[in-house]
Design a protein around this motif. Structure first.
Motif, PDB file in Angstrom:
ATOM      1  N   GLU A  32     105.279  53.471  77.929  1.00  0.00           N
ATOM      2  CA  GLU A  32     104.311  54.279  78.671  1.00  0.00           C
ATOM      3  C   GLU A  32     104.741  55.742  78.759  1.00  0.00           C
ATOM      4  N   LYS A  33     106.066  55.976  78.774  1.00  0.00           N
ATOM      5  CA  LYS A  33     106.573  57.342  78.918  1.00  0.00           C
ATOM      6  C   LYS A  33     106.548  58.124  77.609  1.00  0.00           C
ATOM      7  N   THR A  34     106.298  57.454  76.487  1.00  0.00           N
ATOM      8  CA  THR A  34     106.227  58.166  75.213  1.00  0.00           C
ATOM      9  C   THR A  34     104.916  58.941  75.118  1.00  0.00           C
ATOM     10  N   PRO A  35     104.858  59.995  74.310  1.00  0.00           N
ATOM     11  CA  PRO A  35     103.602  60.763  74.155  1.00  0.00           C
ATOM     12  C   PRO A  35     102.617  60.123  73.187  1.00  0.00           C
ATOM     13  N   TYR A  36     103.015  58.985  72.628  1.00  0.00           N
ATOM     14  CA  TYR A  36     102.173  58.370  71.611  1.00  0.00           C
ATOM     15  C   TYR A  36     101.188  57.386  72.247  1.00  0.00           C
ATOM     16  N   GLY A  37     100.083  57.188  71.551  1.00  0.00           N
ATOM     17  CA  GLY A  37      99.091  56.222  72.017  1.00  0.00           C
ATOM     18  C   GLY A  37      97.680  56.661  71.669  1.00  0.00           C
ATOM     19  N   TYR A  38      96.743  55.928  72.160  1.00  0.00           N
ATOM     20  CA  TYR A  38      95.316  56.252  71.938  1.00  0.00           C
ATOM     21  C   TYR A  38      94.721  56.671  73.273  1.00  0.00           C
ATOM     22  N   GLN A  39      94.084  57.834  73.295  1.00  0.00           N
ATOM     23  CA  GLN A  39      93.533  58.364  74.531  1.00  0.00           C
ATOM     24  C   GLN A  39      92.016  58.263  74.522  1.00  0.00           C
ATOM     25  N   PHE A  40      91.455  57.690  75.593  1.00  0.00           N
ATOM     26  CA  PHE A  40      90.010  57.560  75.736  1.00  0.00           C
ATOM     27  C   PHE A  40      89.412  58.858  76.266  1.00  0.00           C
ATOM     28  N   LYS A  41      88.097  58.933  76.240  1.00  0.00           N
ATOM     29  CA  LYS A  41      87.410  60.147  76.676  1.00  0.00           C
ATOM     30  C   LYS A  41      87.639  60.445  78.152  1.00  0.00           C
ATOM     31  N   ASN A  42      87.853  59.398  78.956  1.00  0.00           N
ATOM     32  CA  ASN A  42      88.064  59.613  80.394  1.00  0.00           C
ATOM     33  C   ASN A  42      89.507  59.995  80.716  1.00  0.00           C
ATOM     34  N   GLY A  43      90.347  60.166  79.684  1.00  0.00           N
ATOM     35  CA  GLY A  43      91.731  60.576  79.899  1.00  0.00           C
ATOM     36  C   GLY A  43      92.739  59.448  79.922  1.00  0.00           C
ATOM     37  N   THR A  44      92.290  58.219  79.976  1.00  0.00           N
ATOM     38  CA  THR A  44      93.195  57.068  79.996  1.00  0.00           C
ATOM     39  C   THR A  44      93.881  56.907  78.647  1.00  0.00           C
ATOM     40  N   LYS A  45      95.196  56.698  78.690  1.00  0.00           N
ATOM     41  CA  LYS A  45      95.955  56.506  77.452  1.00  0.00           C
ATOM     42  C   LYS A  45      96.485  55.079  77.398  1.00  0.00           C
ATOM     43  N   ILE A  46      96.461  54.498  76.213  1.00  0.00           N
ATOM     44  CA  ILE A  46      96.995  53.154  76.014  1.00  0.00           C
ATOM     45  C   ILE A  46      97.791  53.140  74.712  1.00  0.00           C
ATOM     46  N   ASN A  47      98.987  52.530  74.771  1.00  0.00           N
ATOM     47  CA  ASN A  47      99.774  52.422  73.533  1.00  0.00           C
ATOM     48  C   ASN A  47     100.361  51.031  73.327  1.00  0.00           C
ATOM     49  N   HIS A  48     100.139  50.115  74.307  1.00  0.00           N
ATOM     50  CA  HIS A  48     100.639  48.757  74.089  1.00  0.00           C
ATOM     51  C   HIS A  48      99.960  47.775  75.046  1.00  0.00           C
ATOM     52  N   LEU A  49      99.958  46.523  74.638  1.00  0.00           N
ATOM     53  CA  LEU A  49      99.481  45.416  75.466  1.00  0.00           C
ATOM     54  C   LEU A  49     100.462  44.260  75.327  1.00  0.00           C
ATOM     55  N   PHE A  50     100.769  43.613  76.443  1.00  0.00           N
ATOM     56  CA  PHE A  50     101.601  42.419  76.447  1.00  0.00           C
ATOM     57  C   PHE A  50     100.750  41.202  76.797  1.00  0.00           C
ATOM     58  N   TYR A  51     100.966  40.128  76.089  1.00  0.00           N
ATOM     59  CA  TYR A  51     100.355  38.857  76.460  1.00  0.00           C
ATOM     60  C   TYR A  51     101.244  37.735  75.938  1.00  0.00           C
ATOM     61  N   MET A  52     101.725  36.903  76.849  1.00  0.00           N
ATOM     62  CA  MET A  52     102.650  35.830  76.484  1.00  0.00           C
ATOM     63  C   MET A  52     103.826  36.435  75.716  1.00  0.00           C
ATOM     64  N   ASN A  53     104.065  35.972  74.513  1.00  0.00           N
ATOM     65  CA  ASN A  53     105.170  36.508  73.722  1.00  0.00           C
ATOM     66  C   ASN A  53     104.697  37.484  72.651  1.00  0.00           C
ATOM     67  N   ASP A  54     103.532  38.081  72.874  1.00  0.00           N
ATOM     68  CA  ASP A  54     102.972  39.048  71.933  1.00  0.00           C
ATOM     69  C   ASP A  54     103.011  40.444  72.528  1.00  0.00           C
ATOM     70  N   ILE A  55     103.223  41.413  71.690  1.00  0.00           N
ATOM     71  CA  ILE A  55     103.080  42.823  72.069  1.00  0.00           C
ATOM     72  C   ILE A  55     102.248  43.500  70.994  1.00  0.00           C
ATOM     73  N   LYS A  56     101.269  44.251  71.416  1.00  0.00           N
ATOM     74  CA  LYS A  56     100.396  44.969  70.486  1.00  0.00           C
ATOM     75  C   LYS A  56     100.537  46.451  70.771  1.00  0.00           C
ATOM     76  N   LEU A  57     100.791  47.236  69.724  1.00  0.00           N
ATOM     77  CA  LEU A  57     101.007  48.670  69.845  1.00  0.00           C
ATOM     78  C   LEU A  57      99.809  49.433  69.294  1.00  0.00           C
ATOM     79  N   TYR A  58      99.443  50.527  69.978  1.00  0.00           N
ATOM     80  CA  TYR A  58      98.299  51.347  69.579  1.00  0.00           C
ATOM     81  C   TYR A  58      98.728  52.813  69.478  1.00  0.00           C
ATOM     82  N   THR A  59      98.259  53.497  68.445  1.00  0.00           N
ATOM     83  CA  THR A  59      98.360  54.954  68.364  1.00  0.00           C
ATOM     84  C   THR A  59      97.158  55.480  67.603  1.00  0.00           C
ATOM     85  N   ASN A  60      96.939  56.774  67.699  1.00  0.00           N
ATOM     86  CA  ASN A  60      95.820  57.378  66.976  1.00  0.00           C
ATOM     87  C   ASN A  60      96.240  57.944  65.623  1.00  0.00           C
TER      88      ASN A  60
END
Length: 335
Positions: A32-60
């Motif tokens: 979360e502290k990294t500058p990388y990720g995908y930013q939505f129009k409302n300003g929200t940034k997302i760069n990963h999701l955790f579920y069970m033993n999975d991690i999904k990473l997002y960047t633009n």
């Protein structure tokens, strides 16, 4: 850009999932502290999701995903990962569909696909229940019959006792466009228009409807006159007690609308208020309008008091107008 990594070699006891989550929480904070990720129009940034033993990473950008992957791999010392990187770096390039958090991940109509899956699931459940539940089995049989029935054998809505009633009544009217012109002017309140349409379609809760369609009443006779079934048609055109007052008033108002329109057309002085009675004679250099005026004829004619007579002086032409407020079923005969 997205990336999915699946953790492996996890212990199978009850304490391991809790320990696994405790260990990965700091990784989530670091990402979360990294500058990388995908930013939505409302300003929200997302760069990963955790579920069970999975991690999904997002960047633009593709170059940034490598940084997130490196951080994850450095932190996760002692664990092995299957790294799945999207071809060419975009979701649109995925050819094979897969699910994450129960949602299909690909460039398709997700909503339609979800509905399709739900339908298939419900049909499968119904098929399994049909073997022991007679009601479900009967429903399945009826549904299959409707699916197999050709279109030309479907029940025509024109012939339905309620839905097709109004259509059958006005089917002989020459100009349907003129019939519905009052709806196109958009000068009615929504609740007024809905009430008029309900009356036109005969769906106001009168005794004939309750008896013939809803089957909630045994007697359909009019509660006042007892002469005929109580319907909208009966109330607005066949109720004898209204013939000498309400029907006459409605007739006079319609005639007044026609009269005022003619006055506008020929530049005549018209009524100031809608409730005023038209003048028996209204005249200028262009025209003369006669309302309920006895016309003297050389031969005796019983109906010699037409509603409105317009004498166009310039064109030397007289037009006789008879005002009729017919019900839907006799528009054609009145014309």
């Amino acid at each position: 850009m997205e990336l999915e990594a699946n953790g492996k070699n996890l212990a199978g006891d009850f304490l391991s999932p809790l320990l696994f989550c405790i260990c990965l929480n700091p990784l989530s904070n670091m990402l979360e502290k990294t500058p990388y990720g995908y930013q939505f129009k409302n300003g929200t940034k997302i760069n990963h999701l955790f579920y069970m033993n999975d991690i999904k990473l997002y960047t633009n950008e593709e170059r940034n995903i490598d940084s997130l992957i490196h951080l994850t791999q450095v932190y996760s010392i002692g664990m092995t990962f299957d790294v799945l990187k999207m071809p060419n770096g975009t979701i649109k390039d995925i050819e094979e569909r897969y699910k994450y958090l129960g949602i299909i991940q690909s460039n398709i109509d997700h909503e339609a696909e979800t509905v399709k899956e739900e339908e298939q699931s419900i049909k499968a459940d119904a098929a399994s229940m049909a073997t022991s539940d007679k009601l479900v089995a009967e429903f399945q049989s009826a549904s299959l019959t409707m699916e197999l029935r050709p279109d030309d054998e479907e029940i025509d809505w024109h012939m339905k006792p309620l839905d097709g009633a109004y259509h059958r009544q006005v089917s002989e009217v020459d100009d349907i466009h003129q019939t519905y012109m009052w709806l196109n002017k958009e000068n009615l309140l929504a609740n007024t228009e809905s009430l008029l349409m309900a009356a036109q379609e005969q769906v106001l809760p009168k005794r004939k409807l309750q008896t013939k369609i809803y089957h909630t009443r045994d007697n359909a006779r009019c509660r006042l006159c007892k002469d005929a079934p109580e319907s909208i048609q009966h109330i607005i055109s066949r109720y004898k007690r209204l013939a000498g007052n309400a029907y006459t008033e409605r007739y006079n108002q319609v005639a007044g609308v026609v009269y005022r329109s003619l006055c506008d057309e020929y530049g005549l002085n018209k009524l100031q208020h809608w409730w005023e009675a038209p003048r028996m004679v209204n005249e200028n250099d262009l025209a003369k309008i006669l309302c309920n005026f006895y016309i003297r004829t050389g031969k005796h004619i019983l109906a010699n008091q037409p509603d409105i007579v317009v004498v166009d002086k310039e064109n030397r032409r007289a037009t006789t107008i008879y005002v009729v407020v017919p019900n839907d079923y006799n528009i054609a005969s009145q014309e």
